[in-house]
Design a protein around this motif. Structure first.
Motif, short mmCIF file in Angstrom:
data_model
loop_
_atom_site.label_atom_id
_atom_site.label_comp_id
_atom_site.label_asym_id
_atom_site.label_seq_id
_atom_site.Cartn_x
_atom_site.Cartn_y
_atom_site.Cartn_z
N GLY A 52 -5.14 -8.83 8.48
CA GLY A 52 -5.76 -9.14 7.20
C GLY A 52 -5.23 -8.34 6.04
O GLY A 52 -5.82 -8.38 4.95
N THR A 53 -4.14 -7.63 6.19
CA THR A 53 -3.55 -6.87 5.09
C THR A 53 -2.34 -7.63 4.53
O THR A 53 -1.65 -8.33 5.26
CB THR A 53 -3.11 -5.47 5.54
N VAL A 54 -2.13 -7.46 3.24
CA VAL A 54 -0.98 -8.03 2.56
C VAL A 54 -0.14 -6.87 2.04
O VAL A 54 -0.63 -6.04 1.26
CB VAL A 54 -1.40 -8.95 1.40
N LYS A 55 1.11 -6.79 2.47
CA LYS A 55 1.99 -5.69 2.11
C LYS A 55 3.01 -6.14 1.08
O LYS A 55 3.46 -7.29 1.11
CB LYS A 55 2.70 -5.14 3.35
N PHE A 64 8.50 -0.66 1.72
CA PHE A 64 7.18 -1.15 1.38
C PHE A 64 6.54 -0.21 0.36
O PHE A 64 6.56 1.02 0.53
CB PHE A 64 6.30 -1.24 2.63
N GLN A 65 5.96 -0.78 -0.69
CA GLN A 65 5.40 0.02 -1.77
C GLN A 65 3.89 0.08 -1.75
O GLN A 65 3.30 0.83 -2.52
CB GLN A 65 5.87 -0.52 -3.12
N GLY A 66 3.25 -0.66 -0.94
CA GLY A 66 1.79 -0.63 -0.89
C GLY A 66 1.25 -1.80 -0.10
O GLY A 66 1.99 -2.69 0.32
N GLN A 67 -0.04 -1.79 0.08
CA GLN A 67 -0.69 -2.87 0.81
C GLN A 67 -2.11 -3.04 0.30
O GLN A 67 -2.68 -2.15 -0.33
CB GLN A 67 -0.69 -2.61 2.31
N ARG A 68 -2.68 -4.21 0.59
CA ARG A 68 -4.05 -4.50 0.19
C ARG A 68 -4.76 -5.21 1.32
O ARG A 68 -4.21 -6.12 1.93
CB ARG A 68 -4.06 -5.39 -1.06
N HIS A 69 -5.98 -4.77 1.60
CA HIS A 69 -6.77 -5.41 2.64
C HIS A 69 -7.50 -6.60 2.04
O HIS A 69 -8.20 -6.47 1.03
CB HIS A 69 -7.77 -4.42 3.24
#
Length: 373
Positions: A52-55, A64-69
């Motif tokens: 369920g995370t978007v990287k 990779f610079q970050g991710q969002r749940h």
């Protein structure tokens, strides 16, 4: 060096193991990119994961610079999209479509908008010309077009085709969706080997054109550069180009050895990238002379890809070489021959000693005065 190499990759491929692979077709090289950072131009890639995370992956920096749940709903992501670089759109199997603030620092903030598009979603696709418009479809979930800036009801809802010759209902299974350029029309491919064109501007909600290909479920589809035809792939690795003006088969391509999972044509060049369960990335020429240009084995089962849209694939700068640096292949070859020569020298005295001992034993066995018969 990793950032420079990532910048010039031609194809980005997603795998079932969650690894993002960048492929440079000129060098015949592939690199793995993970969140740890090991190893027009696209600047960022969205990677949806099973948890369920978007990287966010930066092709300029090669990491990779970050991710969002992005919680909500059940199943895998069936579509990711971005609007104006600040709004993220996600859709999962169970039919929950959500819009998020992509720049929100809070990992578990509430979505801006939530739509229920129906269960069994197989694909959510964004309209490139109108980023606020998306289309959804799936198994027993007819094609719908949504305006994310409007109401919570679809602006277009497709109607199923008429019953077959036995007066039985025709099942619905839209596997992939594409928006046709410079028009409101959409094209879908189904799990029942059908290609259908819909026109929301027409009075009827049923398909305005339908074609069939093969006998197996169609799993992926892409528009050709002209937008007048599509290329579809099925579960048996077969690829075919179908004309959307007359609904006829134009040509078949040598496909994959397994199910096709991802297809994309270059926006201006006659190139087609394909991947699937046989773990091989292929790039075909789709205009004369047709044929296979590139083939790269990537070890993992592949489920999606993104083809670079830059026009000149040969504009990669040459890396400066150190003046006294010997190529690695020559160095390895010299070291190999040196080790073989050293091993031969070590074994040579042992061979000579064994031959001398054998001759001594033969002389001892001979008795004085004996003659050989």
């Amino acid at each position: 060096m990793a950032a420079a190499a990532a910048r010039w990759n031609h194809v980005w491929v997603g795998t079932d193991t969650g690894i993002l692979k960048g492929v440079n077709l000129q060098r015949k090289q592939a690199a793995n990119f993970t969140p740890s950072g090991q190893p027009r131009r696209e600047e960022a890639i969205l990677v949806g994961c099973a948890d369920g995370t978007v990287k966010h992956f930066s092709t300029e920096e090669g990491r990779f610079q970050g991710q969002r749940h992005c919680p909500g709903g059940e199943g895998m992501f069936r579509g990711l999209a971005q609007v104006d670089g600040s709004t993220l759109i996600t859709c999962v199997d169970s039919g929950i479509l959500r819009v998020w603030h992509d720049n929100d620092k809070e990992a578990f903030s509430d979505p801006l908008l939530e739509l229920r598009v129906g269960p069994g979603v197989c694909r959510m696709r964004q309209d490139p010309a109108r980023p606020h418009m998306v289309a959804t479809g799936g198994k027993e979930n007819a094609l719908k077009v949504w305006d994310l800036q409007g109401s919570e009801e679809p602006v277009f809802r497709a109607k199923n085709v008429r019953n077959d010759w036995l007066d039985l209902r025709v099942p619905i299974w839209d596997q992939d969706i594409q928006f046709l350029p410079e028009s409101q029309k959409l094209v879908t491919c189904t799990g029942y080997h059908q290609v259908r064109v819909y026109d929301p501007a027409s009075p009827q909600r049923r398909p305005v054109l339908e074609a069939t290909y093969g006998e197996y479920p169609l799993t992926a589809m892409t528009l050709t550069p002209g937008g007048n035809s599509v290329i579809v792939g099925n579960t048996h690795g077969q690829l075919a180009e179908i004309d959307l003006r007359q609904g006829r088969l134009l040509v078949c391509l040598k496909g994959l050895a397994g199910s096709v999972r991802g297809l994309q044509c270059h926006p201006s060049k006659p190139l087609l990238a394909s991947c699937g369960l046989d773990r091989v990335l292929r790039v075909h020429r789709i205009r004369n002379p047709r044929g296979l240009d590139h083939k790269v084995y990537l070890k993992s089962q592949l489920n999606c890809l993104l083809l670079s849209g830059r026009d000149n694939w040969e504009d990669e700068p040459q890396e400066p070489q150190e003046p006294n640096k010997v190529p690695s292949e020559d160095t390895e070859t010299d070291e190999l021959w040196a080790s073989l020569e050293a091993a031969a020298k070590r074994k040579l005295p042992d061979v000579e000693q064994s031959q001398g001992a054998l001759q001594t034993r033969q002389r001892k066995k001979k008795r004085p005065g004996s003659t050989s018969s």
